[in-house]
Write a protein that holds these residues in place. Structure first.
Motif, short mmCIF file in Angstrom:
data_model
loop_
_atom_site.label_atom_id
_atom_site.label_comp_id
_atom_site.label_asym_id
_atom_site.label_seq_id
_atom_site.Cartn_x
_atom_site.Cartn_y
_atom_site.Cartn_z
N TYR A 52 -6.47 -13.08 4.93
CA TYR A 52 -5.62 -14.18 4.50
C TYR A 52 -4.92 -13.80 3.21
O TYR A 52 -5.53 -13.25 2.28
CB TYR A 52 -6.45 -15.45 4.26
N VAL A 53 -3.63 -14.05 3.16
CA VAL A 53 -2.89 -13.81 1.92
C VAL A 53 -3.06 -15.01 0.99
O VAL A 53 -3.48 -16.10 1.41
CB VAL A 53 -1.40 -13.56 2.20
N GLN A 54 -2.71 -14.80 -0.27
CA GLN A 54 -2.81 -15.86 -1.27
C GLN A 54 -1.47 -16.02 -1.97
O GLN A 54 -0.61 -15.14 -1.92
CB GLN A 54 -3.89 -15.52 -2.29
N SER A 55 -1.30 -17.19 -2.60
CA SER A 55 -0.05 -17.46 -3.31
C SER A 55 0.26 -16.35 -4.30
O SER A 55 -0.64 -15.85 -4.98
CB SER A 55 -0.16 -18.79 -4.06
N ASN A 56 1.53 -15.98 -4.34
CA ASN A 56 2.07 -14.98 -5.27
C ASN A 56 1.70 -13.54 -4.90
O ASN A 56 1.99 -12.62 -5.66
CB ASN A 56 1.65 -15.27 -6.72
N ASP A 57 1.08 -13.33 -3.74
CA ASP A 57 0.89 -11.95 -3.27
C ASP A 57 2.25 -11.30 -3.04
O ASP A 57 3.23 -11.98 -2.66
CB ASP A 57 0.10 -11.92 -1.96
N VAL A 58 2.31 -10.00 -3.26
CA VAL A 58 3.51 -9.23 -2.94
C VAL A 58 3.13 -8.22 -1.86
O VAL A 58 2.23 -7.39 -2.06
CB VAL A 58 4.07 -8.50 -4.17
N ILE A 59 3.78 -8.31 -0.72
CA ILE A 59 3.48 -7.45 0.43
C ILE A 59 4.68 -6.53 0.65
O ILE A 59 5.81 -7.00 0.86
CB ILE A 59 3.20 -8.29 1.68
N THR A 60 4.43 -5.24 0.57
CA THR A 60 5.50 -4.26 0.69
C THR A 60 5.20 -3.29 1.81
O THR A 60 4.11 -2.70 1.85
CB THR A 60 5.67 -3.47 -0.63
N LEU A 61 6.14 -3.15 2.73
CA LEU A 61 6.02 -2.14 3.79
C LEU A 61 6.74 -0.89 3.31
O LEU A 61 7.95 -0.94 3.02
CB LEU A 61 6.61 -2.65 5.10
N ILE A 62 6.01 0.19 3.20
CA ILE A 62 6.52 1.43 2.62
C ILE A 62 6.62 2.49 3.70
O ILE A 62 5.66 2.71 4.45
CB ILE A 62 5.59 1.93 1.49
N ARG A 63 7.77 3.13 3.77
CA ARG A 63 7.90 4.27 4.68
C ARG A 63 7.12 5.43 4.08
O ARG A 63 7.45 5.93 3.01
CB ARG A 63 9.36 4.66 4.88
N GLN A 64 6.07 5.82 4.73
CA GLN A 64 5.17 6.81 4.16
C GLN A 64 4.63 7.73 5.26
O GLN A 64 3.49 7.60 5.70
CB GLN A 64 4.02 6.12 3.43
N PRO A 65 5.46 8.68 5.70
CA PRO A 65 4.94 9.65 6.66
C PRO A 65 3.78 10.41 6.03
O PRO A 65 3.87 10.90 4.90
CB PRO A 65 6.14 10.58 6.91
N ARG A 66 2.66 10.50 6.73
CA ARG A 66 1.48 11.15 6.17
C ARG A 66 1.47 12.63 6.57
O ARG A 66 1.90 12.99 7.66
CB ARG A 66 0.22 10.45 6.68
N SER A 67 0.96 13.43 5.66
CA SER A 67 0.95 14.87 5.93
C SER A 67 -0.20 15.52 5.17
O SER A 67 -0.76 14.95 4.23
CB SER A 67 2.28 15.51 5.50
N PHE A 68 -0.56 16.71 5.62
CA PHE A 68 -1.49 17.56 4.90
C PHE A 68 -0.93 18.98 4.92
O PHE A 68 -0.07 19.31 5.74
CB PHE A 68 -2.89 17.52 5.54
N THR A 69 -1.42 19.80 4.01
CA THR A 69 -0.93 21.18 3.89
C THR A 69 -2.08 22.14 4.13
O THR A 69 -3.18 21.94 3.60
CB THR A 69 -0.33 21.42 2.50
N VAL A 70 -1.83 23.17 4.93
CA VAL A 70 -2.83 24.20 5.20
C VAL A 70 -2.26 25.56 4.80
O VAL A 70 -1.12 25.88 5.13
CB VAL A 70 -3.20 24.23 6.70
#
Length: 340
Positions: free
Chosen positions: A189-207
């Motif tokens: 459940y969200v609450q008053s004054n919450d800020v919800i941001t959808l972020i483009r975030q391709p995940r990666s790792f390095t080998v």
């Protein structure tokens, strides 16, 4: 440096699986029916007599509609004859009782209706990669995180490319969008004054190191384990790799690291510590650990070279240095033979 045993892998898995309901101290819904500063409120008053306090020549029904008014910064509204009424933090039903109590003795059996026509204080902000950013009013029964995102038109791209960040007060938590979809515990459940941001975030790792491929690899899985990550680059190079030297580099919160190394101290301003996890695949349990060790976004995986590989490198260096000299000596001997 931390040698990864099964107990260490279990500890990491337990810490990484902490749901948002735990991170924010509870998943309970809070009432959004309480009035806040900036809400627009109307008050209607009825009386049992047509000749009552709020009756007039044009109003013979014994009812009066108080014009809409915003709740002031000090949390009050004004009602004629009742005076200043403190409403912030109260429900409309509670404010109704306050007004009726203050009008006793002045109005004839007053009955009051309090209505919030614009719920400006009980809202959340949704922004980022959603179809329509803005303020979302909360329903009296409470809104869950997915409901709020859907009200904003939903995400603008595929879920595996997105992370959801929730900011509540001074605290922020971020989870992959796929995790939110697949795990009901995360749909808090969200609450008053919450800020919800959808972020483009391709995940990666390095080998890099003694793997078949050295590369930065993007992944779509909400949970990627180290055995899967190594498979994406073709695994270890049999001719070069040291099976005792699989290392994962990342930053971890100091609180987590102290469960493994009690003397650990923060290295960065955000309270994190540089950690190198070492996994020994010569141990019988090594491959089981690979299956339970989660790869985080931006992890760096290094495969060490074996000592034999270093000897081979040295031998190759020697052979490439000596060969021209030997060939030159052979040519000179042949020339001398011809001249004789």
């Amino acid at each position: 440096m931390v040698n990864v045993t099964q107990s260490v892998a279990d500890l990491l898995a337990k810490m990484q699986e902490r749901p948002l309901s735990v991170a924010f101290g509870g998943g309970r819904k809070l009432s959004s029916s309480r009035i806040g500063v900036g809400d627009i409120v109307t008050v209607t008053i009825w009386e049992a007599s047509q000749n009552g306090l709020f009756s007039s020549g044009e109003n013979q029904q014994g009812a009066a509609q108080i014009p809409q008014q915003p709740v002031s910064e000090d949390g009050t509204i004004v009602v004629p004859y009742a005076g200043v009424i403190r409403v912030v933090g109260h429900t409309p039903q509670e404010v109704k009782g306050q007004i009726e109590e203050k009008l006793k003795g002045m109005a004839v059996e007053p009955q009051v209706l309090v209505n919030v026509v614009m719920n400006n204080s009980n809202t959340v902000t949704v922004t980022g990669e959603v179809a329509k950013s803005g303020l979302i009013p909360l329903l009296p029964g409470g809104n869950r995180l997915m409901e709020v995102i859907a009200t904003a038109g939903g995400p603008r791209m595929e879920s595996h490319q997105l992370a959801v960040q929730i900011t509540r007060g001074s605290r922020s938590e971020t989870i992959p969008m796929e995790k939110l979809i697949s795990d009901p515990r995360e749909n808090i459940y969200v609450q008053s004054n919450d800020v919800i941001t959808l972020i483009r975030q391709p995940r990666s790792f390095t080998v890099f190191g003694a793997s078949m491929v050295n590369a930065s690899v993007q992944f779509d899985e909400s949970e990627l384990y180290l055995n899967q990550a190594l498979a994406k680059v073709g695994g270890l190079n049999d001719d070069r790799a040291n099976a005792r030297g699989v290392f994962v580099y990342r930053r971890e919160p100091v609180g987590l690291v102290r469960k493994m190394v009690p003397t650990a101290q923060p290295m960065h301003a955000d309270g994190t510590v540089n950690v190198i996890y070492q996994i020994d695949l010569k141990e019988p349990s090594g491959f089981f650990i690979l299956k339970g060790f989660k790869v985080n976004n931006r992890d760096l995986v290094y495969i060490a070279n074996s000592s034999l590989a270093e000897i081979r490198k040295f031998s190759t260096l020697i052979s490439t240095t000596v060969s021209p000299v030997v060939q030159g000596a052979a040519v000179a001997a042949n020339v001398n033979d011809l001249s004789n």
